[in-house]
Design an enzyme around this catalytic site. Structure first.
Site, short mmCIF file in Angstrom:
data_model
loop_
_atom_site.label_atom_id
_atom_site.label_comp_id
_atom_site.label_asym_id
_atom_site.label_seq_id
_atom_site.Cartn_x
_atom_site.Cartn_y
_atom_site.Cartn_z
N LYS A 13 0.67 -1.28 -0.02
CA LYS A 13 0.02 -0.05 0.08
C LYS A 13 0.91 1.25 -0.05
O LYS A 13 0.54 2.05 -0.90
CB LYS A 13 -0.97 -0.03 1.23
CG LYS A 13 -1.84 -1.08 1.51
CD LYS A 13 -2.60 -0.75 2.71
CE LYS A 13 -1.72 -0.75 3.93
NZ LYS A 13 -1.50 -2.07 4.50
N ARG A 88 -9.27 1.16 8.93
CA ARG A 88 -8.70 0.05 9.08
C ARG A 88 -9.97 -1.02 10.04
O ARG A 88 -9.69 -1.99 10.62
CB ARG A 88 -7.36 -0.04 10.08
CG ARG A 88 -6.37 -0.61 9.16
CD ARG A 88 -5.12 -0.36 10.09
NE ARG A 88 -4.00 -1.19 9.83
CZ ARG A 88 -3.06 -0.61 9.10
NH1 ARG A 88 -2.91 0.69 8.45
NH2 ARG A 88 -1.91 -1.38 8.99
N ARG A 123 12.05 -5.57 4.41
CA ARG A 123 11.55 -4.45 4.37
C ARG A 123 12.43 -3.23 5.15
O ARG A 123 12.70 -3.51 6.14
CB ARG A 123 10.18 -4.15 4.92
CG ARG A 123 9.34 -2.78 5.05
CD ARG A 123 7.97 -2.66 4.77
NE ARG A 123 7.38 -3.00 5.98
CZ ARG A 123 6.03 -2.97 5.81
NH1 ARG A 123 5.39 -2.62 4.66
NH2 ARG A 123 5.52 -2.83 7.05
N ARG A 155 11.38 -1.62 10.87
CA ARG A 155 10.49 -1.34 11.85
C ARG A 155 10.17 -2.26 12.85
O ARG A 155 10.40 -3.65 12.54
CB ARG A 155 9.06 -1.34 10.86
CG ARG A 155 8.69 -0.02 10.26
CD ARG A 155 7.46 -0.18 9.33
NE ARG A 155 6.40 -0.71 9.81
CZ ARG A 155 5.26 -0.80 9.38
NH1 ARG A 155 5.02 -0.34 8.07
NH2 ARG A 155 4.25 -1.52 9.95
N ARG A 166 -0.43 -8.87 13.22
CA ARG A 166 -0.82 -7.90 12.41
C ARG A 166 -1.69 -8.64 11.37
O ARG A 166 -2.55 -7.99 11.11
CB ARG A 166 0.35 -7.13 11.89
CG ARG A 166 0.89 -6.06 12.83
CD ARG A 166 2.37 -5.60 12.39
NE ARG A 166 2.23 -4.85 11.30
CZ ARG A 166 3.35 -4.78 10.24
NH1 ARG A 166 4.55 -5.29 10.64
NH2 ARG A 166 3.56 -3.93 9.25
P1 ADP Z 1 1.20 -1.94 7.70
O1 ADP Z 1 0.09 -1.67 6.91
O2 ADP Z 1 2.69 -2.51 7.04
O3 ADP Z 1 0.78 -3.02 8.97
P2 ADP Z 1 1.04 0.75 8.75
O4 ADP Z 1 2.30 1.74 8.62
O5 ADP Z 1 -0.02 1.01 7.78
O6 ADP Z 1 1.67 -0.80 8.21
O7 ADP Z 1 0.66 0.71 10.48
C1 ADP Z 1 1.45 0.24 11.31
C2 ADP Z 1 0.73 0.17 12.58
O8 ADP Z 1 0.15 1.26 12.87
C3 ADP Z 1 -0.32 -0.88 12.75
O9 ADP Z 1 -0.17 -2.22 12.94
C4 ADP Z 1 -1.22 -0.29 13.69
O10 ADP Z 1 -1.00 -0.45 15.13
C5 ADP Z 1 -1.27 1.34 13.66
N1 ADP Z 1 -2.11 1.87 12.56
C6 ADP Z 1 -1.91 2.43 11.46
N2 ADP Z 1 -2.94 2.84 11.03
C7 ADP Z 1 -4.03 2.63 11.85
C8 ADP Z 1 -5.37 2.72 11.83
N3 ADP Z 1 -6.19 3.20 10.75
N4 ADP Z 1 -6.24 2.38 12.82
C9 ADP Z 1 -5.54 1.67 13.92
N5 ADP Z 1 -4.21 1.49 14.03
C10 ADP Z 1 -3.50 1.91 13.01
#
Ligand code: ADP
Ligand code: ZN
Length: 212
Positions: A13, A88, A123, A155, A166
């Site tokens: 994404k 999400r 990554r 990360r 996750r």
């Molecule tokens: P990825 O899609 O690779 O898991 P992101 O950078 O989008 O990584 O998100 C990393 C973390 O940040 C998620 O696992 C969550 O804990 C938090 N997070 C990100 N966006 C949201 C969201 N919209 N709602 C709740 N938690 C979020």
């Protein structure tokens, strides 16, 4: 163009959001990146989000809804935006709807869990939002961001155990959104490819079809 990007963690994404952002000249808003930067700078937001992120869980809805609301109301977003990693959960999708912003398309990138787990180990990310892969998308200079010259980092939540949490969170809480947006008639599905450029090509075509 107002766009949402969806997909499992590591589906690509963020990478596609950057590509579309550069091409269309609209900002990509990554809630994950915003939260990671907040953790790095030690703000109140960062302090409250850290334990959730490290556990591979979602940060509470109110917190992320507040962040996104603020961004969407800013001038930067008046010609369009790309939401990467939001919504999400169904609650987040409903909150977004209540803000009254029209969404043109919801793009979901499909990748199997097995491939996700393999990908995560390579990554590398930058605080500017760019992300790389040691094998599939290496930066020109090892360990350095092509876009801004800062040092890349791994990360904290890309550890194999956390990746599994996750993925579980994704299937349970986020995946139902696919049905939600299919019902709204704005869902666009793309099969994530091994090569980034191939996914980029498919995404470009699919969006052209969807947003006319
Ligand atoms: P990825 O899609 O690779 O898991 P992101 O950078 O989008 O990584 O998100 C990393 C973390 O940040 C998620 O696992 C969550 O804990 C938090 N997070 C990100 N966006 C949201 C969201 N919209 N709602 C709740 N938690 C979020
Ligand atoms: Zn960078």
């Amino acid at each position: 163009m107002n766009l949402i990007l969806m997909g499992a963690p590591g589906a690509g994404k963020g990478t596609q959001a950057e590509v579309i952002s550069a091409r269309e000249g609209i900002p990509a808003i990554s809630t994950g990146q915003i939260l990671r930067n907040a953790i790095k700078t030690g703000t109140q937001l960062g302090l409250s989000a850290k334990s959730y992120i490290d556990a591979g869980a979602l940060v509470p809805d109110e917190t992320v809804i507040g962040i996104v609301k603020e961004y969407l109301e800013s001038d930067d977003c008046k010609n369009g935006f790309i939401l990467d990693g939001f919504p999400r959960s169904i609650a987040q999708a409903k909150a977004l709807k209540e803000l009254g912003v029209k969404i043109d398309a919801v793009l979901t990138i499909e990748v199997s869990d097995e491939r996700i787990v393999k990908r995560m180990s390579g990554r590398r990310v930058c605080e500017c939002g760019a992300s790389y892969h040691t094998e599939f998308l290496p930066p020109v200079k090892e360990g350095i961001c092509d876009k801004c010259g800062k040092a890349l980092y791994i990360r904290n939540d890309d550890k194999p155990e956390t990746v599994l949490s996750r993925l579980t969170t994704y299937h349970k809480t986020t995946e139902p959104l696919i049905e939600f947006y299919r019902n709204e008639g704005i869902l666009v599905e793309v099969e994530g490819q091994e090569k980034v450029e191939d996914t980029t090509e498919l995404v470009k075509k699919a969006l052209k079809e969807a947003v006319k």
